[in-house]
Design an enzyme around this catalytic site. Sequence first.
Site, PDB file in Angstrom:
ATOM      1  N   GLU A 218      31.161   3.113   8.778  1.00  0.00           N
ATOM      2  CA  GLU A 218      30.710   2.618  10.253  1.00  0.00           C
ATOM      3  C   GLU A 218      31.257   0.715  11.315  1.00  0.00           C
ATOM      4  O   GLU A 218      30.791   0.313  11.053  1.00  0.00           O
ATOM      5  CB  GLU A 218      28.998   2.794  10.519  1.00  0.00           C
ATOM      6  CG  GLU A 218      28.798   4.135  10.191  1.00  0.00           C
ATOM      7  CD  GLU A 218      27.695   3.731   9.804  1.00  0.00           C
ATOM      8  OE1 GLU A 218      26.838   3.092  10.908  1.00  0.00           O
ATOM      9  OE2 GLU A 218      26.458   4.377   9.543  1.00  0.00           O
TER      10      GLU A 218
ATOM     11  N   HIS B 228      30.549  -1.932   2.987  1.00  0.00           N
ATOM     12  CA  HIS B 228      29.106  -1.675   3.968  1.00  0.00           C
ATOM     13  C   HIS B 228      28.610  -2.528   4.261  1.00  0.00           C
ATOM     14  O   HIS B 228      27.352  -2.577   4.152  1.00  0.00           O
ATOM     15  CB  HIS B 228      28.365  -0.694   3.768  1.00  0.00           C
ATOM     16  CG  HIS B 228      27.275  -0.139   3.903  1.00  0.00           C
ATOM     17  ND1 HIS B 228      27.434   1.727   3.929  1.00  0.00           N
ATOM     18  CD2 HIS B 228      26.259  -0.337   4.841  1.00  0.00           C
ATOM     19  CE1 HIS B 228      26.115   1.882   4.464  1.00  0.00           C
ATOM     20  NE2 HIS B 228      25.478   0.617   5.356  1.00  0.00           N
TER      21      HIS B 228
ATOM     22  N   ASN C 196      28.501   9.684  10.467  1.00  0.00           N
ATOM     23  CA  ASN C 196      27.677   9.388  10.107  1.00  0.00           C
ATOM     24  C   ASN C 196      26.616  10.023  11.235  1.00  0.00           C
ATOM     25  O   ASN C 196      27.453   9.221  11.896  1.00  0.00           O
ATOM     26  CB  ASN C 196      26.944   7.849   8.758  1.00  0.00           C
ATOM     27  CG  ASN C 196      28.123   7.747   7.763  1.00  0.00           C
ATOM     28  OD1 ASN C 196      28.020   8.568   7.242  1.00  0.00           O
ATOM     29  ND2 ASN C 196      28.151   6.319   8.395  1.00  0.00           N
TER      30      ASN C 196
ATOM     31  N   GLU D 129      25.986  10.226   5.729  1.00  0.00           N
ATOM     32  CA  GLU D 129      24.934  10.190   6.434  1.00  0.00           C
ATOM     33  C   GLU D 129      24.491  11.217   7.103  1.00  0.00           C
ATOM     34  O   GLU D 129      24.485  10.778   8.187  1.00  0.00           O
ATOM     35  CB  GLU D 129      25.030   8.950   6.775  1.00  0.00           C
ATOM     36  CG  GLU D 129      25.356   7.859   5.712  1.00  0.00           C
ATOM     37  CD  GLU D 129      25.488   6.041   6.489  1.00  0.00           C
ATOM     38  OE1 GLU D 129      24.165   5.866   7.423  1.00  0.00           O
ATOM     39  OE2 GLU D 129      25.294   5.296   6.229  1.00  0.00           O
TER      40      GLU D 129
ATOM     41  N   ARG E 234      26.990   8.586  -3.022  1.00  0.00           N
ATOM     42  CA  ARG E 234      27.279   7.575  -2.093  1.00  0.00           C
ATOM     43  C   ARG E 234      26.661   6.972  -2.689  1.00  0.00           C
ATOM     44  O   ARG E 234      25.739   5.871  -1.724  1.00  0.00           O
ATOM     45  CB  ARG E 234      27.584   8.010  -1.135  1.00  0.00           C
ATOM     46  CG  ARG E 234      28.203   7.403  -0.100  1.00  0.00           C
ATOM     47  CD  ARG E 234      28.818   7.490   1.630  1.00  0.00           C
ATOM     48  NE  ARG E 234      28.905   6.639   2.159  1.00  0.00           N
ATOM     49  CZ  ARG E 234      29.063   5.897   3.319  1.00  0.00           C
ATOM     50  NH1 ARG E 234      27.461   6.911   3.745  1.00  0.00           N
ATOM     51  NH2 ARG E 234      29.531   5.055   3.713  1.00  0.00           N
TER      52      ARG E 234
ATOM     53  N   TYR F  29      23.070  11.152  13.411  1.00  0.00           N
ATOM     54  CA  TYR F  29      22.141  10.614  13.402  1.00  0.00           C
ATOM     55  C   TYR F  29      21.924  11.362  14.943  1.00  0.00           C
ATOM     56  O   TYR F  29      20.135  11.372  14.900  1.00  0.00           O
ATOM     57  CB  TYR F  29      21.340   9.207  13.533  1.00  0.00           C
ATOM     58  CG  TYR F  29      21.862   8.494  12.199  1.00  0.00           C
ATOM     59  CD1 TYR F  29      21.067   8.608  11.175  1.00  0.00           C
ATOM     60  CD2 TYR F  29      22.813   7.971  11.718  1.00  0.00           C
ATOM     61  CE1 TYR F  29      21.059   8.317  10.170  1.00  0.00           C
ATOM     62  CE2 TYR F  29      22.877   7.433  10.444  1.00  0.00           C
ATOM     63  CZ  TYR F  29      22.240   7.579   9.810  1.00  0.00           C
ATOM     64  OH  TYR F  29      22.052   6.978   8.321  1.00  0.00           O
TER      65      TYR F  29
HETATM   66  O1  IFM Z   1      20.987   2.521   7.182  1.00  0.00           O
HETATM   67  C1  IFM Z   1      21.687   2.908   7.974  1.00  0.00           C
HETATM   68  C2  IFM Z   1      22.952   2.427   7.085  1.00  0.00           C
HETATM   69  O2  IFM Z   1      23.237   0.872   6.386  1.00  0.00           O
HETATM   70  C3  IFM Z   1      24.415   3.072   7.900  1.00  0.00           C
HETATM   71  N1  IFM Z   1      24.002   3.652   8.792  1.00  0.00           N
HETATM   72  C4  IFM Z   1      23.114   4.164   9.660  1.00  0.00           C
HETATM   73  C5  IFM Z   1      21.451   3.721   8.962  1.00  0.00           C
HETATM   74  C6  IFM Z   1      20.292   4.095   9.159  1.00  0.00           C
HETATM   75  O3  IFM Z   1      20.865   2.972  10.609  1.00  0.00           O
END
Ligand code: IFM
Length: 452
Positions: free
Chosen positions: A167, A122, A295, A361, A79, A297
Site C-alpha cells: 500500500e 509494510h 488490498n 488483504e 502473507r 476493503y
Molecule cells: O491493518 C491494515 C494493514 O496494515 C494494511 N491494510 C489495511 C489494514 C486495515 O486497516
Amino acid sequence: MTVTRNEFPADFAWGTATASYQVEGAVAEDGRTPSIWDTFVRIPGTVADGTVGDVAADHYHRFAGDVALMSELGVNAYRFSISWSRVLRPDGEPNPAGIDFYRRLLTAVVERGITPYATLYHWDLPQHLEDAGGWLSRDTADAFVRYVETAVGALGDLVGNWITLNEPWCSAFLGYASGHHAPGRRLGSESSHAVHHLLLAHGLAVAAIRRLQPDARLGISLNLYSIRPASDSAQDQDAARRIDGLQNRLFLEPVLQGHYPADVLADLGEQEWFADQPSADLEAINAPIDFLGINYYSRHTATAGTWDGSPSANPGSEFVEFVDTGAPKTQMGWPVHPDGIVDVLRQAGSYAPGLPLMITENGAAYPDQSGPDGFDDVERCDYIEQHIAACRDAVRDGLPLVGYFVWSLIDNFEWGWGFSRRFGIVHVDYESQQRTVKTSGRWYAAFLAGGN
Ligand code: IFM
C-alpha cells in the site's frame, strides 16, 4: 451458504495476512533498531488509544503457536512482512539474529505445507533513513534495494513469493500528506514525491530479486478502492475522477504501463517535478511482475464538497468528500460493498490483461464481544463470506484471480487506532496473549475444508 471452495481453481492460494510491526512486538530485541513507527507512536495524540506496538501480539515469541493455528484453519498460504530494521543494521551489515527469527518462522510455515508470501515493506522504515530524508529522498529507494538483497539472499531458499511494497498510497499520503501515519509529516502535494521514490524502490527491487532468485514470483500490493460518483453532475464526476486518480491510477498506471496519469499530476500541481525525474525511472517502475496484489476493503462514493483546511490525505483534491449511501459500515466507518472487489479486479485487469491478480488483504473491524459461544463475530463472518462470493463471481467472469488472504490472522496493532480496532479471525487477549478462534475463523476453516 453462498460460496464453496470448489467453485475456485484447485491451486488457488487461500491465506491469512499479518505485518511485522502490527504483530511481532520485541521491538528492541536481538538487535532490531527503531523504525518510524516506534518513534511515531510515542508522539502524544498520534494513536487513538495511546497504545504502542512494543509487544503487540508477541508474535516474535509465539510464532510457532500462530503457525500451528494457521495450519488448523487449513490455509495453504501465509502473507507476512519482514521488518527492515530487524534484518539490516544502520551500518548496512546484516543482523544475524533478526534473520534467524525469519528463518525459524519460515521453516515452521513451510514444514506445515503453507506457502509463504513475504512482504518486504509494510510501512516500518528504519528511523535513521527517515532522518536522512525518508521516502522524500531518492536515496531511500537505493537503500531499499540493499535491504532487499540482504533479505532475499538470506531467506530466498525458504520464500518463492515476494511482495515489494504494501500500500504505497498509505506510506506516501498518510505518512507525508495528512500525517495520520508515521512519519507524521504534513506536506500537501510534495508528498507525491514519496510516491515516486516508493515506486522506484519497487521497480529496482524487482530487478534485484530477478538477479538473485530468477525463479521467484514477484508482486506489489496496492490498496485499491471501488469509486463511484455520488451523482451525474459534472462536479461529482470530476470528484470521482480525482479520487480514482489519486488512489488507484497513480499506482496502477506506472507499475503496469510505465507512465503516470497526466490528470493526476496536474491535480497535484506536480507536473514539473515529475518531468524532472530521470526518464529511466518509469522503465524501472514498469518492471514485469508475476502478480498484482490488491488490498480491498471498501468503495468511495465521491462528491465535490468543501475543505475545512485540515491536513488531508488527498493532496490537490482536498475538497472531495465521500457520501454516506446508507450501506452498512464496519467499525472503521468503511462502507461494506462486496461487489466493489469485482470493480477493482476488473480495473486492475484492464491495465495488464492476463496478469494474475491476488486479493492480498480483505477483512473487517468490528467490536468483538465474548459470549457463551466465544467470540461470535457474525458481522465479520458475513463480510468475509460475501467478499469471497464476489471473488467467485470475478473468477466466473474470467478475471485471473489466483488468491485471497484474510486480513488478519490475529488481532493486532491497527496503526493510528492502536488496539481499539480488531481485524483478526482469531482473538488475542493482549493481557494473557491467549489466542481464541472467532466464529469467522471457524467459518473460514469450514469453508477451506469444503464443509460449508
Ligand atoms: O491493518 C491494515 C494493514 O496494515 C494494511 N491494510 C489495511 C489494514 C486495515 O486497516
